[in-house]
Design a protein around this motif. Structure first.
Motif, PDB file in Angstrom:
ATOM      1  N   PRO A 208      46.868  23.042  45.323  1.00 42.57           N
ATOM      2  CA  PRO A 208      46.370  22.151  44.264  1.00 42.57           C
ATOM      3  C   PRO A 208      45.408  21.090  44.784  1.00 42.57           C
ATOM      4  O   PRO A 208      44.487  20.680  44.081  1.00 42.57           O
ATOM      5  N   GLU A 209      45.613  20.638  46.035  1.00 42.18           N
ATOM      6  CA  GLU A 209      44.665  19.680  46.603  1.00 42.18           C
ATOM      7  C   GLU A 209      43.298  20.321  46.790  1.00 42.18           C
ATOM      8  O   GLU A 209      42.261  19.718  46.479  1.00 42.18           O
ATOM      9  N   TRP A 210      43.313  21.552  47.307  1.00 40.75           N
ATOM     10  CA  TRP A 210      42.055  22.259  47.551  1.00 40.75           C
ATOM     11  C   TRP A 210      41.325  22.511  46.228  1.00 40.75           C
ATOM     12  O   TRP A 210      40.119  22.301  46.122  1.00 40.75           O
ATOM     13  N   LEU A 211      42.082  22.956  45.209  1.00 38.12           N
ATOM     14  CA  LEU A 211      41.461  23.216  43.910  1.00 38.12           C
ATOM     15  C   LEU A 211      40.952  21.935  43.256  1.00 38.12           C
ATOM     16  O   LEU A 211      39.918  21.931  42.600  1.00 38.12           O
ATOM     17  N   THR A 212      41.692  20.826  43.437  1.00 37.80           N
ATOM     18  CA  THR A 212      41.247  19.551  42.867  1.00 37.80           C
ATOM     19  C   THR A 212      39.901  19.149  43.446  1.00 37.80           C
ATOM     20  O   THR A 212      39.022  18.642  42.737  1.00 37.80           O
ATOM     21  N   ASP A 213      39.736  19.376  44.746  1.00 36.86           N
ATOM     22  CA  ASP A 213      38.435  19.073  45.369  1.00 36.86           C
ATOM     23  C   ASP A 213      37.315  19.910  44.762  1.00 36.86           C
ATOM     24  O   ASP A 213      36.143  19.513  44.801  1.00 36.86           O
ATOM     25  N   GLN A 214      37.687  21.071  44.187  1.00 35.08           N
ATOM     26  CA  GLN A 214      36.676  21.940  43.571  1.00 35.08           C
ATOM     27  C   GLN A 214      36.502  21.647  42.081  1.00 35.08           C
ATOM     28  O   GLN A 214      35.791  22.361  41.384  1.00 35.08           O
ATOM     29  N   GLY A 215      37.222  20.629  41.567  1.00 36.32           N
ATOM     30  CA  GLY A 215      37.066  20.257  40.167  1.00 36.32           C
ATOM     31  C   GLY A 215      38.073  20.906  39.233  1.00 36.32           C
ATOM     32  O   GLY A 215      37.959  20.775  38.014  1.00 36.32           O
ATOM     33  N   ILE A 216      39.081  21.613  39.773  1.00 30.73           N
ATOM     34  CA  ILE A 216      40.131  22.235  38.955  1.00 30.73           C
ATOM     35  C   ILE A 216      41.312  21.276  38.914  1.00 30.73           C
ATOM     36  O   ILE A 216      41.880  20.951  39.959  1.00 30.73           O
ATOM     37  N   THR A 217      41.716  20.847  37.709  1.00 28.36           N
ATOM     38  CA  THR A 217      42.774  19.818  37.618  1.00 28.36           C
ATOM     39  C   THR A 217      43.916  20.203  36.695  1.00 28.36           C
ATOM     40  O   THR A 217      44.884  19.448  36.586  1.00 28.36           O
ATOM     41  N   ALA A 218      43.842  21.332  35.993  1.00 29.25           N
ATOM     42  CA  ALA A 218      44.916  21.722  35.067  1.00 29.25           C
ATOM     43  C   ALA A 218      45.933  22.576  35.824  1.00 29.25           C
ATOM     44  O   ALA A 218      45.664  23.736  36.163  1.00 29.25           O
ATOM     45  N   PHE A 219      47.113  22.011  36.143  1.00 23.23           N
ATOM     46  CA  PHE A 219      48.123  22.693  36.949  1.00 23.23           C
ATOM     47  C   PHE A 219      49.457  22.752  36.228  1.00 23.23           C
ATOM     48  O   PHE A 219      49.796  21.866  35.450  1.00 23.23           O
ATOM     49  N   GLN A 220      50.208  23.804  36.533  1.00 26.95           N
ATOM     50  CA  GLN A 220      51.630  23.909  36.158  1.00 26.95           C
ATOM     51  C   GLN A 220      52.394  23.987  37.477  1.00 26.95           C
ATOM     52  O   GLN A 220      52.239  24.952  38.228  1.00 26.95           O
ATOM     53  N   ARG A 221      53.200  22.981  37.791  1.00 26.01           N
ATOM     54  CA  ARG A 221      53.826  22.874  39.116  1.00 26.01           C
ATOM     55  C   ARG A 221      55.236  23.466  39.118  1.00 26.01           C
ATOM     56  O   ARG A 221      55.978  23.314  38.154  1.00 26.01           O
ATOM     57  N   TYR A 222      55.590  24.129  40.250  1.00 26.83           N
ATOM     58  CA  TYR A 222      56.910  24.722  40.423  1.00 26.83           C
ATOM     59  C   TYR A 222      57.469  24.282  41.780  1.00 26.83           C
ATOM     60  O   TYR A 222      56.724  23.936  42.704  1.00 26.83           O
ATOM     61  N   SER A 223      58.793  24.325  41.901  1.00 29.36           N
ATOM     62  CA  SER A 223      59.436  23.826  43.119  1.00 29.36           C
ATOM     63  C   SER A 223      59.347  24.809  44.282  1.00 29.36           C
ATOM     64  O   SER A 223      59.539  24.416  45.426  1.00 29.36           O
ATOM     65  N   GLY A 224      59.088  26.106  44.038  1.00 28.27           N
ATOM     66  CA  GLY A 224      59.014  27.076  45.107  1.00 28.27           C
ATOM     67  C   GLY A 224      58.224  28.293  44.688  1.00 28.27           C
ATOM     68  O   GLY A 224      57.947  28.528  43.496  1.00 28.27           O
TER      69      GLY A 224
END
Length: 923
Positions: A208-224
């Motif tokens: 998600p950090e790498w994608l954020t640097d590319q301008g992608i910010t819509a995430f669904q986060r999971y624990s594993g």
């Protein structure tokens, strides 16, 4: 694993390189894994034969799909055991992620396994140093190494930020990180194509950090990673980022590997272990230990978890292979020709597909841009599961969703929960929309932070992605519109200046009050009020001051009536009051008196002290009218007569009520002046022991000696004093006077007790204890000689304040008696809780004692019960010797009444008390 993409440095191979899995860098993104070689089928046959045959003939090692990474270089070092002893290291603590197969994960029974665990076990054998593995969530592993709870962190990627914190080993494996997506979804060709989707990621991962640097910010986060694969299998999200080895393992484990495709790697990470920065000795110790592990030992561990390569063949098969080789070569040549022709067709089709995918991606991006730019909240509801599967940016903002995952949100959470805006009502609207009937309605909504607001909701069934079990819901924030609408409705029924109900609302409430009064037999009154000489204030000081005075007058009028009554402004300086549910006409008189007293105090308005009086006219229903119009007309007529009579007064529409009200108000005004002028006095009625005939005490009774009307009986002024609240200061004066008289008797050798009646208002006041304490202290009376009389009705409410007052009074030594026992709500529970000292039998039973068997039986029962509770019994209302003798035979302790002495001055009681036996009792 969490990291920025490292430089591609050589490292140790763990067998077949898991990173690439034979992926061709030139294939179109999205080609299924087993179809990667679809364009090179024939060539692959020849390449296989060219490489495989010499190996098989030689019986050598299996084919390496990718060349192994170079081994760690180990310099000669002293014995590791001595080095560990020198460092005083008895145990190495290794923190790592337990959700990263095949390197570190948990098997079906929860046991931690994997390549890294086995390598460290072998390291421990080689070095003689114990190793404790600490498998946990990746974020917890980072915390452990950073806080010193662990010595080493495993399977970590290297980047510039971490170089500041850790010393890293050489890389021992490379891991590709692509984007995975559902096989029925097209157009995912790289980072740019992700802008129209919500991407599933592992919490704490680098992706998600790498994608954020590319301008992608819509995430669904999971624990594993496994949780993410499970969610993708349920179609909760369709696009996700995951390391290649973990994805391959978990998709195979759950049997869904054929349902997903993947792109070219976003980046390639290198696995290392690391220690905290500057720990050179520990770094050297660990590095030297791994140098002792032979390549064959390392390869055996890797093959255990990744499988064996193609092995050698026996000599007996060589002839068969040679015979097959010629046929295969012929087939290979034919296949080569076929592949060359096929490649040309595929390249043409691929180019067309790329053009179509690019157009589709651009279209999806336009749709997503519009979807997120709409000013209304939009979400898509799955009718089968009830889950919200897609939202736009405005929805996230309006409902303050934040990081809450969509699967955790249900429609019921978005409702205020206050009827008719509950989960059940929402289900009704959804059911109607699901049947194909579009819905449009207003809804009281709840944000996820708990705040409430209003929305206008539109629901319509829709077909999306080929699924017709979808509901498209649009919500528009109408909080401001709703507030303006409510404000308009409020002003339509309220006066704009004072915010009091206007005539329209007053009429509605009056009609409801009249209907209730007809059912329960109560009275209703309309009181028309006018501020006297208001026009003078308005003309001399200006309209601003006049308006302020009207607002202040409105507040005073509201404070003077009950919450169930209504104060309305009809215009100008006139107000109309609705008094509902009145028990009798006296209640209306009391309220009108309170209105005039309340308005008499000066107003402080804009630096001016203003005094205005009130004129009022009263109409009572049903006597003066049975509808609003008639009552309002008659109240206005009464107000006109009040102003004509000189203002600062009131008039009832019925003349008979005027006379009664005048008398009532006259008594009320006289009571207030009587206390100031000392017109009250206390008479005492003796209380006689039925055992000795001696005077043992007296009851204090207040009397009003009016300067014009003479002695006024208590029944004529005590109820008015209680209604007006004047009973409190009058009662305090009686208490002080009675204590003073009893103290005087005590000083003259007559320890007579004095009984003082308490009113319900006194008993419920917080300053009662202070009043009693002050009376005792000022007089010097022994508290044991003071008796406070209560009626049973005062204890029915049994409020905490009443009980606390009585407990504190009893603690002083003051006696408590229950007056008129047997006529009210007789409850023995409070007698025990309050430690009551005496019961007074009501005069109604005593009067019929000799003529009524029922009264005799009740009186006998009360006396026996009281004695059983160690209470004394006082009988009041004794009028003859026969009654006195009957009470003595029943065992009554004390009696009082006209036969034993009328209420009179204290001197009469003192004379009787000084006689040896003033009253003959018994034979």
């Amino acid at each position: 694993m969490p990291a920025t993409p490292p430089h591609r440095n050589p490292g140790i191979s763990l067998g077949p390189r898991i990173a690439n899995h034979g992926r061709s860098a030139g294939r179109p993104a999205g080609c299924p894994r087993l179809g990667d070689r679809c364009l090179a089928g024939g060539l692959a046959v020849l390449r296989l034969l060219a490489v495989l045959l010499p190996t098989m003939l030689a019986g050598g090692p299996a084919l390496a799909i990718d060349p192994p990474l170079p081994a760690l270089e180990a310099e000669p070092q002293p014995a590791l055991e001595a080095e560990a002893a020198k460092l005083r290291v008895a145990e190495i603590r290794v923190a790592l992620d337990d959700n990263y197969p095949p390197y570190s994960f948990r098997n079906a029974d929860g046991t931690h396994v994997g390549i890294v665990k086995d390598l460290w076990a072998l390291w421990s054998q080689k070095t003689g140093v114990a190793v404790r593995m600490m498998p946990s969530d990746w974020n917890l592993a980072r915390q452990a190494i950073d806080t010193g709870a662990a010595d080493v962190i495993e399977t970590i990627f290297r980047n510039d930020a971490r170089d500041v914190l850790y010393d890293f080993s050489a890389p021992y494996a490379r891991v590709d990180v692509p984007i995975w997506f559902s096989s029925d979804l097209g157009g995912i060709v790289g980072v740019e194509s992700l802008r129209a989707f919500t991407v599933g990621v592992k919490d704490g991962d680098f992706c998600p950090e790498w994608l954020t640097d590319q301008g992608i910010t819509a995430f669904q986060r999971y624990s594993g990673f496994e949780r993410m694969v499970e969610a993708a299998a349920r179609q909760e999200m369709r696009v996700f980022c995951m390391d290649d080895p973990a994805a391959t393992y978990y998709m195979t484990k759950h049997g869904v590997q054929g349902r997903f495709r993947f792109t070219d790697p976003l980046y390639t990470g290198e696995l290392r272990w690391a220690v905290r920065k500057g720990n050179v000795a520990l770094n050297r110790l660990i590095s030297d230990g791994f140098a002792r592990i032979a390549p064959e030992e390392r390869k055996a561990i890797e093959q255990r978890w990744t499988g064996h390569r193609l092995g050698g063949v026996g000599p007996g098969l060589i002839d068969l292979l040679l015979k097959l080789l010629a046929g295969v070569a012929v087939l290979g040549i034919g296949a080569l020709v076929w592949v060359l022709l096929l490649r040309r067709q595929v390249e043409s089709k691929t180019e067309s597909l790329r053009t179509a995918v690019a157009a589709l991606t651009a279209s999806e991006e336009r749709v997503r841009t519009i979807f997120d730019s709409v000013t209304d909240a939009i979400f898509i509801l799955d009718l089968d599961s009830g889950a919200i599967i897609e939202i736009n940016r405005r929805m996230a903002e309006m409902y303050r969703i934040g990081d809450t995952p969509l699967p955790a949100i249900r429609v019921g959470m978005l409702s205020s929960g206050q009827p008719p805006y509950t989960r059940d009502e929402a289900a009704v609207w959804i059911a109607k929309a699901a049947e194909g009937e579009p819905q449009l309605f207003e809804w009281h909504a709840r944000r996820l932070d708990g705040t409430l607001f209003w929305v206008e909701v539109s629901m319509r069934r829709a077909t999306l992605d080929g699924n017709d079990r979808r509901l498209l819901v649009v919500a528009r924030d109408i909080t401001e519109r709703k507030a303006a609408q409510e404000r308009m409705e409020y002003l339509a029924r309220h006066d704009a200046l004072t915010l009091l109900p206007n005539r329209l609302l007053l009429q509605d409430r009056t009609e409801q009050a009249l209907a209730r009064a007809e059912r329960n037999g109560r009275l209703v009154a309309l009181v028309a009020c006018g501020l006297d000489r208001f026009k003078t204030v308005n003309d001399s000081l200006g309209h601003a001051v006049g308006d302020a005075l009207l607002r202040a007058a409105a507040e005073r009028l509201k404070a003077a009536v009950r919450d169930t009554d209504t104060v309305s402004r009809s215009g100008g300086d006139e107000f109309i009051l609705l008094l509902s549910g009145l028990p009798d006409a006296d209640a209306a008189v009391e309220t009108v008196a309170s209105l005039h007293e309340t308005m008499a105090a000066p107003f402080q308005i804009a630096g001016h002290e203003l005094t205005v009086t009130l004129s009022s006219g009263v109409a009572l229903a049903p006597a003066d009218g049975k509808d609003f119009a008639t009552l309002l007309k008659n109240a206005g007529t009464a107000l006109h007569h009040a102003k004509a009579a000189g203002r600062d007064t009131h008039r009832f529409f019925a003349e008979a009520m005027n006379a009664e009200a005048v008398a009532h108000l006259s008594t009320r005004s006289g009571l207030r002046r009587a206390l100031e002028r000392g017109e009250f006095l206390v008479h005492y009625q003796p209380q006689v022991s039925l055992e000795t005939g001696a005077v043992v005490g007296a009851e204090a009774l207040v009397r009003w000696n009016h300067p014009d009307e003479g002695m006024i009986p208590p029944g004529a002024f005590i109820p008015i004093a209680e209604d007006s609240g004047l009973i409190v200061p009058i009662g305090a004066w009686v208490l002080a006077e009675a204590c003073r008289q009893a103290a005087a008797w005590q000083a003259r050798g007559l320890p007579l007790s004095v009984a003082v009646n308490l009113s319900a208002l006194q008993l419920q006041r917080a300053d009662l204890v202070r009043t009693v304490t002050g009376a005792l202290a000022d007089s010097g009376l022994d508290p044991l000689l003071l008796e406070l009389e209560l009626t049973e009705s005062m204890l029915i409410q049994n409020t905490e304040l009443v009980m606390d007052n009585l407990r504190r009074i009893k603690a002083m030594g003051v006696q408590v008696s229950i007056d008129d026992f047997g006529t009210g709500y007789s409850n023995l529970s409070y007698i025990g809780r309050l430690a009551v000292d005496k019961l007074k039998i009501d005069r109604s039973f005593v009067a019929d004692l000799t003529g009524s068997h029922d009264s005799a039986r009740i009186t006998t029962a009360v006396i026996q019960m009281a004695h059983g509770l160690n209470l004394n019994v006082v009988a009041e209302g004794v009028e003859d010797a026969e009654t006195l003798e009957a009470l003595r035979r029943m065992g009554c302790d004390v009696a009082q009444g006209y036969f034993l002495g009328r209420p009179g001055p204290a001197e009469a009681v003192e004379r009787a008390a000084r006689q040896a036996s003033p009253f003959k009792v018994g034979a």
